[in-house]
Scaffold this active site. Structure first.
Site, short mmCIF file in Angstrom:
data_model
loop_
_atom_site.label_atom_id
_atom_site.label_comp_id
_atom_site.label_asym_id
_atom_site.label_seq_id
_atom_site.Cartn_x
_atom_site.Cartn_y
_atom_site.Cartn_z
N ASN A 76 -2.69 23.00 14.41
CA ASN A 76 -3.76 22.23 15.07
C ASN A 76 -5.16 22.70 14.68
OD1 ASN A 76 -5.04 20.68 17.49
ND2 ASN A 76 -5.59 22.84 17.82
N ASN A 136 -14.86 7.75 7.13
CA ASN A 136 -15.89 8.10 8.10
C ASN A 136 -17.10 8.64 7.34
OD1 ASN A 136 -16.02 7.74 10.82
ND2 ASN A 136 -15.09 9.71 11.36
N TYR A 164 -13.66 16.25 5.11
CA TYR A 164 -12.73 16.18 6.25
C TYR A 164 -11.68 15.08 6.03
CZ TYR A 164 -11.31 15.95 11.21
OH TYR A 164 -10.60 15.96 12.39
P1 NAI Z 1 -12.09 22.07 18.57
O1 NAI Z 1 -13.19 22.39 17.64
O2 NAI Z 1 -12.41 21.81 20.02
O3 NAI Z 1 -10.95 23.20 18.52
C1 NAI Z 1 -10.47 23.67 17.28
C2 NAI Z 1 -9.98 25.10 17.47
O4 NAI Z 1 -9.54 25.56 16.18
C3 NAI Z 1 -11.11 26.06 17.93
O5 NAI Z 1 -10.66 26.83 19.03
C4 NAI Z 1 -11.37 26.91 16.69
O6 NAI Z 1 -11.78 28.24 17.00
C5 NAI Z 1 -9.99 26.88 16.01
N1 NAI Z 1 -10.10 27.24 14.59
C6 NAI Z 1 -11.03 26.82 13.68
N2 NAI Z 1 -10.84 27.43 12.50
C7 NAI Z 1 -9.75 28.24 12.65
C8 NAI Z 1 -9.07 29.14 11.79
N3 NAI Z 1 -9.48 29.34 10.53
N4 NAI Z 1 -8.00 29.82 12.27
C9 NAI Z 1 -7.59 29.64 13.55
N5 NAI Z 1 -8.19 28.82 14.42
C10 NAI Z 1 -9.27 28.11 13.97
O7 NAI Z 1 -11.34 20.80 17.92
P2 NAI Z 1 -10.36 19.70 18.54
O8 NAI Z 1 -11.16 18.47 18.74
O9 NAI Z 1 -9.57 20.26 19.65
O10 NAI Z 1 -9.43 19.44 17.26
C11 NAI Z 1 -8.14 19.99 17.08
C12 NAI Z 1 -7.50 19.36 15.86
O11 NAI Z 1 -7.47 17.94 16.01
C13 NAI Z 1 -8.27 19.61 14.55
O12 NAI Z 1 -7.36 19.77 13.49
C14 NAI Z 1 -9.06 18.34 14.37
O13 NAI Z 1 -9.41 18.11 13.03
C15 NAI Z 1 -8.07 17.31 14.90
N6 NAI Z 1 -8.65 16.05 15.31
C16 NAI Z 1 -9.55 15.98 16.34
C17 NAI Z 1 -10.08 14.76 16.70
C18 NAI Z 1 -11.06 14.61 17.82
O14 NAI Z 1 -11.52 13.48 18.03
N7 NAI Z 1 -11.40 15.64 18.58
C19 NAI Z 1 -9.69 13.53 16.01
C20 NAI Z 1 -8.72 13.72 14.97
C21 NAI Z 1 -8.24 14.95 14.64
#
Ligand code: NAI
Length: 251
Positions: free
Chosen positions: A94, A153, A159
């Site tokens: 994730n 996008n 991304y």
């Molecule tokens: P967020 O930014 O709130 O949380 C992401 C988490 O991943 C953070 O806690 C961060 O510290 C952690 N992270 C980042 N780089 C890391 C690394 N190298 N190693 C370990 N952990 C790491 O993001 P969110 O919105 O919860 O997104 C989660 C997933 O869902 C991501 O893959 C994102 O691309 C995907 N996503 C999110 C969408 C949205 O609308 N929020 C839409 C489509 C996909």
């Protein structure tokens, strides 16, 4: 015959790792997995610090400070799960980042970091776990793509490429994982209300919400419940699929 499954707690007896679980969608996946009976390991970068501990405490899970891009990430996940809990059944890739810039300003640094975290790391970890035989038969890999990998996008060349790559990777890894009795699937969320989308400029953010026919952003639980299906025995015969969680949007 149908296997003997406790449908009240379909993940009971399973050990699951969720990366990027300190907050956002990952934290909710951990919560849903714990509710469904899994032993949950929540992983996030060391800088996540207290937030990771809080998520672990909230779900009754165990925290693992781990940058998914570390070359030894698969080894560390396998060792941690095996030493503490006797093995690994489920991994959810994730963790993800955005580094948006319009095309002309899309420098190598932004390109590489997004491709590395969102695409190269999940592949390296899955491959490492399979090579070691660390994922038990009946195991599950779930990857997180995005609608940005299906529809374009603005400002997200890096991304979008990474998330489209995730879909290609899942398709290609499915037959190999099947040899080990492991399924692999992906979710492609639309606009979900998290810190990641809160960082988008207001106009673009509102446009993102309006792309959903629900006319609002999705919630983290919408994504987490879909992932819980892919983690559960209910999806035993389902591999190499991508499910969009996009608020009924027609994209
Ligand atoms: P967020 O930014 O709130 O949380 C992401 C988490 O991943 C953070 O806690 C961060 O510290 C952690 N992270 C980042 N780089 C890391 C690394 N190298 N190693 C370990 N952990 C790491 O993001 P969110 O919105 O919860 O997104 C989660 C997933 O869902 C991501 O893959 C994102 O691309 C995907 N996503 C999110 C969408 C949205 O609308 N929020 C839409 C489509 C996909």
């Amino acid at each position: 015959a149908a296997p003997d499954i406790d449908w009240e707690r379909p993940l009971s007896g399973k050990v699951a790792v969720v990366t990027g679980a300190a907050r956002g969608i990952g934290a909710t996946i951990a919560e849903v997995f714990a509710r469904d009976g899994a032993t949950v390991i929540v992983a996030d970068i060391p800088a996540a610090g207290e937030a990771l501990t809080q998520t672990a405490n909230k779900v009754g899970g165990t925290a693992l400070a781990l940058d998914v891009t570390a070359p030894d990430a698969a080894d560390r996940i396998a060792e941690f799960a095996t030493e503490r809990f006797g093995g690994l059944d489920i991994i959810v890739h994730n963790a993800g980042i955005t580094r948006d810039k319009l095309l002309a300003n899309m420098d190598e640094g932004r390109w590489n970091s997004v491709l590395e975290v969102n695409l190269a790391a999940p592949h390296r970890i899955t491959a490492g776990l399979v090579e070691k035989g660390a994922l038990k038969s009946g195991g599950r890999v779930v990857d997180v793509s995005s609608i940005a990998g299906i529809a374009g996008n603005r400002g997200q060349t890096n991304y979008g490429a990474s998330k489209a790559g995730v879909i290609g990777m899942v398709n290609a890894e499915a037959p190999k994982l099947a040899e080990h009795g492991v399924t692999i699937n992906a979710v492609a969320p639309g606009f979900i209300e998290t810190a990641m989308t809160a960082a988008i400029p207001l106009g673009t953010r509102e446009a993102g919400r309006l792309l959903s026919s629900l006319l609002q952003g999705g919630q983290t639980v919408d994504v987490a419940e879909t992932i819980a299906y892919f983690a559960s025995p209910a999806s035993n015969a389902v591999s190499g699929n991508v499910v969009r969680v996009c608020g009924q949007a027609m994209i």
